[in-house]
Design an enzyme around this catalytic site. Structure first.
Site, PDB file in Angstrom:
ATOM      1  N   GLN A  40      32.540  18.042  75.083  1.00  0.00           N
ATOM      2  CA  GLN A  40      33.282  18.480  73.906  1.00  0.00           C
ATOM      3  C   GLN A  40      32.528  18.087  72.640  1.00  0.00           C
ATOM      4  O   GLN A  40      32.931  18.440  71.539  1.00  0.00           O
ATOM      5  CB  GLN A  40      34.681  17.840  73.909  1.00  0.00           C
ATOM      6  N   ASP A  48      27.143  16.720  69.017  1.00  0.00           N
ATOM      7  CA  ASP A  48      26.074  15.889  68.432  1.00  0.00           C
ATOM      8  C   ASP A  48      24.705  16.069  69.096  1.00  0.00           C
ATOM      9  O   ASP A  48      23.717  15.519  68.607  1.00  0.00           O
ATOM     10  CB  ASP A  48      26.488  14.410  68.474  1.00  0.00           C
ATOM     11  N   CYS A  76      22.647  39.259  55.741  1.00  0.00           N
ATOM     12  CA  CYS A  76      23.792  40.142  55.468  1.00  0.00           C
ATOM     13  C   CYS A  76      24.726  39.598  54.387  1.00  0.00           C
ATOM     14  O   CYS A  76      25.687  40.265  54.015  1.00  0.00           O
ATOM     15  CB  CYS A  76      24.580  40.358  56.761  1.00  0.00           C
ATOM     16  N   HIS A 128      32.451  22.950  72.773  1.00  0.00           N
ATOM     17  CA  HIS A 128      32.865  23.077  71.367  1.00  0.00           C
ATOM     18  C   HIS A 128      31.683  23.363  70.460  1.00  0.00           C
ATOM     19  O   HIS A 128      31.706  23.067  69.258  1.00  0.00           O
ATOM     20  CB  HIS A 128      33.625  21.807  70.933  1.00  0.00           C
ATOM     21  N   THR A 154      30.658   6.912  70.348  1.00  0.00           N
ATOM     22  CA  THR A 154      31.000   5.902  69.332  1.00  0.00           C
ATOM     23  C   THR A 154      30.001   4.748  69.349  1.00  0.00           C
ATOM     24  O   THR A 154      29.666   4.197  68.294  1.00  0.00           O
ATOM     25  CB  THR A 154      32.427   5.342  69.557  1.00  0.00           C
ATOM     26  N   ARG A 168      40.428  10.434  67.133  1.00  0.00           N
ATOM     27  CA  ARG A 168      41.821   9.990  67.092  1.00  0.00           C
ATOM     28  C   ARG A 168      42.003   8.480  67.163  1.00  0.00           C
ATOM     29  O   ARG A 168      43.131   8.003  67.183  1.00  0.00           O
ATOM     30  CB  ARG A 168      42.604  10.701  68.204  1.00  0.00           C
ATOM     31  N   CYS A 226      25.760  32.673  61.153  1.00  0.00           N
ATOM     32  CA  CYS A 226      26.458  33.568  60.223  1.00  0.00           C
ATOM     33  C   CYS A 226      27.669  34.151  60.942  1.00  0.00           C
ATOM     34  O   CYS A 226      27.548  34.668  62.064  1.00  0.00           O
ATOM     35  CB  CYS A 226      25.536  34.700  59.773  1.00  0.00           C
TER      36      CYS A 226
HETATM   37  N1  APR Z   1      33.952   3.858  75.467  1.00  0.00           N
HETATM   38  C1  APR Z   1      34.988   4.473  76.131  1.00  0.00           C
HETATM   39  N2  APR Z   1      35.991   5.162  75.483  1.00  0.00           N
HETATM   40  C2  APR Z   1      35.932   5.213  74.139  1.00  0.00           C
HETATM   41  C3  APR Z   1      34.901   4.579  73.384  1.00  0.00           C
HETATM   42  C4  APR Z   1      33.874   3.893  74.117  1.00  0.00           C
HETATM   43  N3  APR Z   1      32.849   3.296  73.490  1.00  0.00           N
HETATM   44  N4  APR Z   1      35.120   4.837  72.055  1.00  0.00           N
HETATM   45  C5  APR Z   1      36.266   5.583  71.995  1.00  0.00           C
HETATM   46  N5  APR Z   1      36.750   5.791  73.237  1.00  0.00           N
HETATM   47  C6  APR Z   1      37.904   6.610  73.635  1.00  0.00           C
HETATM   48  C7  APR Z   1      39.126   6.446  72.734  1.00  0.00           C
HETATM   49  O1  APR Z   1      39.971   5.485  73.301  1.00  0.00           O
HETATM   50  C8  APR Z   1      39.763   7.844  72.769  1.00  0.00           C
HETATM   51  O2  APR Z   1      40.791   7.900  73.757  1.00  0.00           O
HETATM   52  O3  APR Z   1      37.493   7.956  73.492  1.00  0.00           O
HETATM   53  C9  APR Z   1      38.627   8.781  73.201  1.00  0.00           C
HETATM   54  C10 APR Z   1      38.197   9.781  72.125  1.00  0.00           C
HETATM   55  O4  APR Z   1      39.271  10.664  71.951  1.00  0.00           O
HETATM   56  P1  APR Z   1      39.274  11.688  70.704  1.00  0.00           P
HETATM   57  O5  APR Z   1      38.922  10.973  69.480  1.00  0.00           O
HETATM   58  O6  APR Z   1      40.568  12.411  70.770  1.00  0.00           O
HETATM   59  O7  APR Z   1      38.050  12.668  71.036  1.00  0.00           O
HETATM   60  P2  APR Z   1      38.001  13.889  72.068  1.00  0.00           P
HETATM   61  O8  APR Z   1      38.824  13.655  73.276  1.00  0.00           O
HETATM   62  O9  APR Z   1      36.582  14.210  72.256  1.00  0.00           O
HETATM   63  O10 APR Z   1      38.679  15.056  71.175  1.00  0.00           O
HETATM   64  C11 APR Z   1      38.663  16.357  71.693  1.00  0.00           C
HETATM   65  O11 APR Z   1      39.356  17.211  69.564  1.00  0.00           O
HETATM   66  O12 APR Z   1      39.204  16.963  67.344  1.00  0.00           O
HETATM   67  C12 APR Z   1      38.823  17.778  68.376  1.00  0.00           C
HETATM   68  O13 APR Z   1      36.964  19.223  68.572  1.00  0.00           O
HETATM   69  C13 APR Z   1      37.317  17.874  68.546  1.00  0.00           C
HETATM   70  O14 APR Z   1      36.015  17.851  70.582  1.00  0.00           O
HETATM   71  C14 APR Z   1      37.059  17.214  69.899  1.00  0.00           C
HETATM   72  C15 APR Z   1      38.388  17.363  70.596  1.00  0.00           C
END
Ligand code: APR
Length: 258
Positions: A103, A106, A159, A123, A28, A36, A131
Site C-alpha cells: 500500500q 515510497d 496537453c 496505491h 516508519t 493513523r 497528467c
Molecule cells: N512496526 C510494526 N508496525 C508498525 C510500525 C513498526 N515500526 N510503525 C507503525 N506500525 C503500525 C501501526 O500500529 C499501524 O497499525 O502500522 C500501522 C499503520 O497503519 P496506517 O497508518 O493506517 O497505514 P496503512 O495501513 O498503510 O494505511 C492504509 O490508508 O491513508 C491511506 O493510502 C493510505 O495506503 C494508506 C492506507
C-alpha cells in the site's frame, strides 16, 4: 516471542506461495510517518483535503494538495530501506517470495533490492507524476524542481492537463491490473504475512480475508492490534524491523540445516 519467530520461519520454509502484504508501518523505521498512529499523516493533515474530487475541482485545492504532497515527499526521497525491507528483499533472493502487495508509495522495496515483477503497488507511487488528462508521466524530482522555482500548480507540457503524483487518492479508482493481480495472488497464497498495516482501508484490507478463506495461513506483524487479529493463525505486536530480521536469521538457519 522466540517460539513465534521459529513457527513463522518454519511456515516460510515449508510454504510455496508466500504473499507479503504491507502498509505504512513498514516504513516508519525509515523515518516516514504512517497515517493513523499518533503524530501520523492524518494527525497533521485533514484527509478531506486529499480527496480526488477536491483535487480535480479547483486550482486552490490543487495548490494545497501540492504543498502537502511536497512536505510528505521530502522524507520519502531521503529514506533508506530498513531491516524489514531488506529481509523481504532477501526472501526474494532465497526464492521464498511470491510477491509483495504494498500500500506504500515510497518505492523503498526497490531500493532494498526487490525486483519490479515481485512488487504490486496497489496505491501507486509518489516517485512519478502523471497528467490526469493525457496520462503523460514525469519524474517526480523534475516537477518538484518546478515547484521549488515558484510554480504553484504544475500542468502538463503536452496537453495542459493537471499533473498529480501517481498515487491513488481517496475517491480515485484503483489501478485495474495491480488490483486484479493482488486479488489473484492473495487467493492462491498458502502463507499470507501482513506487516505494518492497520487493515482499515478497502479494498486492500480485504486481501488477508481472501487469502485466509482460500486456505492460506495468516500471520500479522503489527505494532498495534488490527481488526483481523482474531482470525489470524499467528499475531506478533512489535517493531517490524527487528522482527523480520530475526525471522530471516531463523529461515537461513532452517534452510542450511533442513
Ligand atoms: N512496526 C510494526 N508496525 C508498525 C510500525 C513498526 N515500526 N510503525 C507503525 N506500525 C503500525 C501501526 O500500529 C499501524 O497499525 O502500522 C500501522 C499503520 O497503519 P496506517 O497508518 O493506517 O497505514 P496503512 O495501513 O498503510 O494505511 C492504509 O490508508 O491513508 C491511506 O493510502 C493510505 O495506503 C494508506 C492506507
Amino acid at each position: 516471542m522466540k517460539e513465534q519467530l521459529e513457527q513463522i520461519s518454519q511456515w516460510i520454509i515449508s510454504s510455496r506461495r508466500i504473499v507479503i502484504f504491507v502498509g505504512a508501518g513498514l516504513s516508519t523505521e525509515s523515518g516516514i510517518p504512517d497515517f493513523r498512529s499518533p503524530g501520523g499523516v492524518w494527525d497533521r493533515y485533514d484527509p478531506e483535503d486529499f480527496y480526488f474530487q477536491n483535487f480535480v475541482s479547483s486550482e486552490a485545492s490543487r495548490e494545497k494538495y501540492w504543498q502537502m504532497a511536497t512536505e510528505m515527499y521530502e522524507p520519502m526521497k531521503k529514506a533508506r530501506p530498513n531491516l524489514a525491507h531488506l529481509a523481504i528483499a532477501e526472501m526474494e533472493r532465497l526464492g521464498k517470495l511470491d510477491c509483495v502487495v504494498t500500500q506504500n508509495i515510497d518505492g523503498l522495496h526497490f531500493k532494498a533490492g526487490n525486483s519490479e515483477d515481485k512488487v504490486i503497488q496497489l496505491h501507486g507511487t509518489a516517485m512519478v507524476v502523471s497528467c490526469l488528462t493525457c496520462g503523460k508521466r514525469y519524474d517526480r524530482d523534475e516537477i518538484q524542481e518546478r515547484l521549488r522555482k515558484g510554480v504553484k500548480v504544475p500542468y502538463c507540457d503536452t496537453c495542459g492537463g493537471p499533473l498529480k503524483p501517481a498515487t491513488i487518492s481517496f475517491g480515485q479508482s484503483m489501478p485495474e491490473r495491480e488490483t486484479q493481480e493482488a486479488y489473484h495472488r492473495s487467493s492462491l497464497s498458502d502463507l499470507f504475512i501482513v506487516i505494518g498495516s492497520s487493515l482499515v482501508v478497502q479494498p486492500a484490507a480485504s486481501m488477508p480475508l481472501l487469502a485466509k478463506r482460500n486456505g492460506a495461513k495468516l500471520v500479522i506483524i503489527n505494532r498495534d492490534p488490527t481488526p483481523y487479529d482474531d482470525m489470524a493463525d499467528l499475531v506478533i505486536h512489535g517493531q517490524a524491523g527487528p522482527i523480520m530480521d530475526s525471522i530471516l536469521k531463523e529461515i537461513k538457519k532452517g534452510m542450511d540445516n533442513p
